[in-house]
Design a protein around this motif. Structure first.
Motif, short mmCIF file in Angstrom:
data_model
loop_
_atom_site.label_atom_id
_atom_site.label_comp_id
_atom_site.label_asym_id
_atom_site.label_seq_id
_atom_site.Cartn_x
_atom_site.Cartn_y
_atom_site.Cartn_z
N GLU A 1 10.66 5.91 5.30
CA GLU A 1 11.04 6.38 6.63
C GLU A 1 12.12 5.49 7.24
O GLU A 1 13.06 5.98 7.88
CB GLU A 1 9.81 6.45 7.53
CG GLU A 1 8.82 7.53 7.13
CD GLU A 1 7.52 7.46 7.93
OE1 GLU A 1 7.33 6.44 8.65
OE2 GLU A 1 6.72 8.41 7.82
N TYR A 2 11.95 4.18 7.07
CA TYR A 2 12.92 3.21 7.60
C TYR A 2 14.29 3.43 6.98
O TYR A 2 15.32 3.43 7.67
CB TYR A 2 12.41 1.80 7.32
CG TYR A 2 13.23 0.68 7.93
CD1 TYR A 2 13.03 0.29 9.25
CD2 TYR A 2 14.17 -0.02 7.17
CE1 TYR A 2 13.76 -0.75 9.81
CE2 TYR A 2 14.90 -1.06 7.71
CZ TYR A 2 14.69 -1.42 9.04
OH TYR A 2 15.41 -2.46 9.58
N ILE A 3 14.31 3.63 5.67
CA ILE A 3 15.56 3.86 4.94
C ILE A 3 16.25 5.11 5.48
O ILE A 3 17.46 5.12 5.73
CB ILE A 3 15.28 3.99 3.44
CG1 ILE A 3 14.90 2.61 2.87
CG2 ILE A 3 16.49 4.55 2.69
CD1 ILE A 3 14.34 2.67 1.46
N GLY A 4 15.47 6.17 5.68
CA GLY A 4 16.05 7.41 6.19
C GLY A 4 16.55 7.30 7.62
O GLY A 4 17.65 7.76 7.95
N THR B 1 0.84 -1.19 0.00
CA THR B 1 0.00 0.00 0.00
C THR B 1 0.89 1.25 0.00
O THR B 1 2.11 1.18 0.21
CB THR B 1 -0.90 0.03 1.24
OG1 THR B 1 -0.06 0.14 2.42
CG2 THR B 1 -1.73 -1.25 1.34
N ALA B 2 0.25 2.40 -0.21
CA ALA B 2 0.99 3.67 -0.14
C ALA B 2 1.60 3.84 1.25
O ALA B 2 2.71 4.37 1.40
CB ALA B 2 0.06 4.83 -0.46
N GLN B 3 0.88 3.36 2.28
CA GLN B 3 1.40 3.43 3.65
C GLN B 3 2.63 2.56 3.81
O GLN B 3 3.59 2.94 4.50
CB GLN B 3 0.31 3.02 4.64
CG GLN B 3 0.69 3.20 6.11
CD GLN B 3 0.84 4.65 6.51
OE1 GLN B 3 0.36 5.54 5.82
NE2 GLN B 3 1.53 4.90 7.61
N ASP B 4 2.62 1.38 3.20
CA ASP B 4 3.79 0.49 3.24
C ASP B 4 5.00 1.18 2.64
O ASP B 4 6.11 1.11 3.18
CB ASP B 4 3.51 -0.80 2.47
CG ASP B 4 2.46 -1.67 3.12
OD1 ASP B 4 2.31 -1.59 4.36
OD2 ASP B 4 1.78 -2.43 2.39
N ALA C 1 11.11 -2.05 -6.25
CA ALA C 1 12.37 -1.79 -5.55
C ALA C 1 13.10 -0.62 -6.20
O ALA C 1 13.62 0.27 -5.51
CB ALA C 1 13.24 -3.04 -5.54
N LYS C 2 13.14 -0.60 -7.53
CA LYS C 2 13.87 0.46 -8.23
C LYS C 2 13.14 1.80 -8.14
O LYS C 2 13.78 2.85 -8.04
CB LYS C 2 14.12 0.05 -9.68
CG LYS C 2 15.12 -1.11 -9.78
CD LYS C 2 15.66 -1.33 -11.17
CE LYS C 2 16.80 -2.34 -11.14
NZ LYS C 2 17.39 -2.58 -12.46
N THR C 3 11.81 1.76 -8.16
CA THR C 3 11.04 2.99 -7.99
C THR C 3 11.28 3.59 -6.61
O THR C 3 11.52 4.80 -6.47
CB THR C 3 9.53 2.70 -8.18
OG1 THR C 3 9.30 2.25 -9.51
CG2 THR C 3 8.71 3.95 -7.93
N LEU C 4 11.24 2.73 -5.58
CA LEU C 4 11.46 3.20 -4.22
C LEU C 4 12.89 3.69 -4.04
O LEU C 4 13.14 4.70 -3.38
CB LEU C 4 11.14 2.08 -3.23
CG LEU C 4 11.23 2.44 -1.74
CD1 LEU C 4 10.32 3.61 -1.40
CD2 LEU C 4 10.85 1.23 -0.89
#
Length: 323
Positions: A255-258, A246-249, A276-279
């Motif tokens: 946020e986790y990455i940051g 989802t968009a929330q996921d 994965a590549k988009t994110l």
């Protein structure tokens, strides 16, 4: 896992009638060997290593195919029925197996659950060795050994320790099926177990001193690896790689990455890397492969890759990402 297609008994019965009419499985049973059919790649590799010259191993899922939603065709079912041993992961991984086993009649094949005796983790959890496997209330966070519920994480093979136990289960099944070659199976197992022990040590030595302990992955497949080596995974998708985030996921992942200074998002080769590549582009990080070893690509098969060599490649990429 919830989206996995389940073969009904009726479909299986029809498939049995159509046996030999397709399935894409080129391998066939051999007259002069112990025939083993395996439900997906790691079990195939373990069986080849332990069985050696005395076995003919047929892997059901073709190279390049992701196994979560795969279901057998007629020829696949015939190969299982004509084998001496049928190895499957259990723990809820193969959604079609229960109905298939109920449909088996007049077959000499012995089903073997490869994950028997492995301490199974609950879905979405990985407890690290330094936590002693307990939650905040002091209770064991694992499911009981060998008991697979709907919330069980089946990806146990991604722990070299578990791979060793699964290989031992295969060895024991072969000794029972073919006692004349017991000494060969035991010798093959001992040699392979030593390689898995060395792989485990390699992971411990390489990962224990690295500054980062968090990984971002596309598919929530690495709880057992995280459990063994003190890591934590954050996944875009759930236990099934085709789950829709989802968009929330996606927001939580960014946020986790940051928060953890993550520089790489791991993706796998058998499913689309688009998310994965988009994110990664959005979060201004890069991508790397972390292979869940649910199958090999055709190119990897041609290159002679196997469980240990792919796990060594995984370790190199983990080491790079956790610097």
């Amino acid at each position: 896992m919830k989206r996995r297609r389940i073969l009904t008994g009726l479909t299986l019965a029809i498939s049995l009638l159509l046996a030999g009419c397709g399935g894409g499985q080129k391998s066939a049973v051999a007259e002069d060997k112990i025939n083993i059919t395996t439900s997906f790649y790691p079990l195939y590799d373990f069986a080849v290593k332990v069985g050696g010259a005395h076995v003919n191993v047929i892997n059901l899922v073709p190279a390049g195919v992701e196994p979560h939603d795969w279901t057998p065709k007629g020829r696949d079912i015939k190969n299982i029925s004509d084998s001496q041993l049928f190895l499957y992961q259990g723990a809820g991984f193969e959604g079609w197996v229960d109905d298939f086993l109920k449909s088996l009649k007049d077959s000499k094949v012995k089903p073997v659950v490869a994950s028997t005796g492995v301490e199974l983790l609950k879905a979405g959890e990985e407890t690290h060795d330094h936590d002693h496997g307990k939650d905040e209330h002091g209770k064991d966070e694992h499911s009981h050994t060998g008991e697979a519920g709907k919330d069980t994480d089946p990806h146990a093979w991604l722990s070299p320790k578990n791979a060793k136990k699964m290989s031992e289960n295969i060895k024991n099944a072969l000794v029972e099926a073919d006692p004349a070659h017991k000494s060969d199976y035991e010798a093959n197992y001992s040699a392979y177990a030593a390689k898995l022990d060395a792989l485990d040590k390699q992971y411990k030595d390489s990962l224990s001193g690295l500054p980062k302990k968090e990984i971002a992955v596309s598919h929530q497949a690495f709880a057992y690896l995280c459990h063994d080596y003190g890591l934590t995974q954050m996944a875009i998708m759930g236990l099934s790689p085709d789950a829709e985030p989802t968009a929330q996921d996606m927001k939580k992942m960014r946020e986790y990455i940051g928060e953890h200074g993550i520089k790489y998002i791991f993706f796998e080769e058998l499913v689309s890397d688009k998310l994965a590549k988009t994110l990664a582009k959005d979060a201004k990080v890069e991508t790397l492969v972390l292979n869940p070893l649910e199958g090999l690509t055709e190119e990897q098969v041609k290159q002679g890759k196997d469980y240990i060599s792919v796990m060594e490649e995984n370790l190199k990429n983990l080491t790079k990402a956790l610097q």
